[in-house]
Design an enzyme around this catalytic site. Sequence first.
Site, PDB file in Angstrom:
ATOM      1  N   TYR A  32       0.844  -1.192   0.000  1.00 51.15           N
ATOM      2  CA  TYR A  32       0.000   0.000   0.000  1.00 51.15           C
ATOM      3  C   TYR A  32       0.886   1.251   0.000  1.00 51.15           C
ATOM      4  O   TYR A  32       1.624   1.503   0.955  1.00 51.15           O
ATOM      5  CB  TYR A  32      -0.933   0.022   1.209  1.00 51.15           C
ATOM      6  CG  TYR A  32      -1.981  -1.076   1.222  1.00 51.15           C
ATOM      7  CD1 TYR A  32      -2.282  -1.820   0.080  1.00 51.15           C
ATOM      8  CD2 TYR A  32      -2.687  -1.373   2.380  1.00 51.15           C
ATOM      9  CE1 TYR A  32      -3.234  -2.823   0.096  1.00 51.15           C
ATOM     10  CE2 TYR A  32      -3.657  -2.378   2.405  1.00 51.15           C
ATOM     11  CZ  TYR A  32      -3.918  -3.095   1.260  1.00 51.15           C
ATOM     12  OH  TYR A  32      -4.873  -4.092   1.271  1.00 51.15           O
ATOM     13  N   SER A 195     -13.369  -4.581  -0.078  1.00 56.56           N
ATOM     14  CA  SER A 195     -14.139  -3.928  -1.150  1.00 56.56           C
ATOM     15  C   SER A 195     -15.648  -4.158  -0.977  1.00 56.56           C
ATOM     16  O   SER A 195     -16.318  -4.664  -1.884  1.00 56.56           O
ATOM     17  CB  SER A 195     -13.679  -4.399  -2.531  1.00 56.56           C
ATOM     18  OG  SER A 195     -12.437  -3.826  -2.861  1.00 56.56           O
ATOM     19  N   PRO A 196     -16.212  -3.772   0.177  1.00 53.94           N
ATOM     20  CA  PRO A 196     -17.629  -4.039   0.436  1.00 53.94           C
ATOM     21  C   PRO A 196     -18.596  -3.204  -0.391  1.00 53.94           C
ATOM     22  O   PRO A 196     -19.804  -3.445  -0.336  1.00 53.94           O
ATOM     23  CB  PRO A 196     -17.772  -3.720   1.929  1.00 53.94           C
ATOM     24  CG  PRO A 196     -16.701  -2.714   2.200  1.00 53.94           C
ATOM     25  CD  PRO A 196     -15.553  -3.115   1.317  1.00 53.94           C
ATOM     26  N   VAL A 205     -18.048   1.451  -7.626  1.00 54.03           N
ATOM     27  CA  VAL A 205     -19.002   1.197  -6.545  1.00 54.03           C
ATOM     28  C   VAL A 205     -20.395   0.995  -7.128  1.00 54.03           C
ATOM     29  O   VAL A 205     -20.732   1.538  -8.181  1.00 54.03           O
ATOM     30  CB  VAL A 205     -19.000   2.353  -5.522  1.00 54.03           C
ATOM     31  CG1 VAL A 205     -17.633   2.506  -4.875  1.00 54.03           C
ATOM     32  CG2 VAL A 205     -19.419   3.658  -6.181  1.00 54.03           C
ATOM     33  N   PHE A 206     -21.196   0.214  -6.426  1.00 54.17           N
ATOM     34  CA  PHE A 206     -22.564  -0.039  -6.903  1.00 54.17           C
ATOM     35  C   PHE A 206     -23.572   0.941  -6.314  1.00 54.17           C
ATOM     36  O   PHE A 206     -24.655   1.118  -6.857  1.00 54.17           O
ATOM     37  CB  PHE A 206     -22.986  -1.485  -6.604  1.00 54.17           C
ATOM     38  CG  PHE A 206     -22.871  -1.904  -5.159  1.00 54.17           C
ATOM     39  CD1 PHE A 206     -23.842  -1.563  -4.231  1.00 54.17           C
ATOM     40  CD2 PHE A 206     -21.790  -2.652  -4.736  1.00 54.17           C
ATOM     41  CE1 PHE A 206     -23.739  -1.947  -2.915  1.00 54.17           C
ATOM     42  CE2 PHE A 206     -21.678  -3.055  -3.403  1.00 54.17           C
ATOM     43  CZ  PHE A 206     -22.647  -2.697  -2.489  1.00 54.17           C
TER      44      PHE A 206
END
Length: 286
Positions: A32, A195-196, A205-206
């Site tokens: 990261y 990655s929720p 993203v949804f």
Amino acid sequence: MRIGNMNVQELSSYIDHALEEGITLFDHADIYGKGYCEELFGQVLASRLGLRDNIQIQSKCSIRDGYYDLSKEHILTSVDRMLRRLRTGYLNLLILHRPDTLMEPKEVAEAFDVLQASGKVHHFGVSNSNSLQIQLLKSCVKQPLLVNQLQFSIMHFGMVNSGIQTNTLFEGSIDRDGSILAYCRFKHITIQAWSPFQYDFFEGVFIDNDQFPELNRVLARMAEEKGVSKSTIAVAWILRHPAKMQTIVETTNVERLKEICQASKKVELTRAEWYEIYHAAGNRLP
């Protein structure tokens, strides 16, 4: 993963907000920011005596430039570098980031023994691993593997589908992970969902995405009914599963963090609500 654009003061303040919400576990990896995220976090720890004793830090290794490496030498070297960057004497948890097909389980076991005996790592886990990969590792590793980090969300639901749609010709019945959800529950391995809020593999993203109108309609209605945000409902959907998953929320926005934390404080979806969201994501029951 996303703290690289923050400065020491901003990150220190963010950690305080996280602690106020009851968050004490912070997830890192040596890749990261090419190590900078750990370095920045370490600067905060160095500036605040006593903070380290009140938090848990986990970090991950194995990903290198163009290949994966779970050799004993790389694991030991990676941990030493992590500890220097983080300015701490130990990790609460070391996670193997990606499976290395050239892995020798005996080497990993030797590395874990050295790290545990030295006090540099207290506990161990894996990430993105299937059932047989974990069993292969456990053929030599004597320490419990406490966690398995897996991508999981309302729109990344393969490990749920493969169970629900078992014994059908539906696309979702394909088992890509060795029944990993049931396996982790059986072996008492905590799934950490990463990655929720993403769909596919880092496609976006949804939430509030025009590609998913029915899902967002259902999320919006439930959010309004419960007085929370759609992000809260999305995390509550993960937490509702009896596997008792943890969610790696991946946000550096304090207000959004507070919204997300409501999922464990004031929202528990009913079975009917959980399945309504599952249907709205485009799934069907046999």
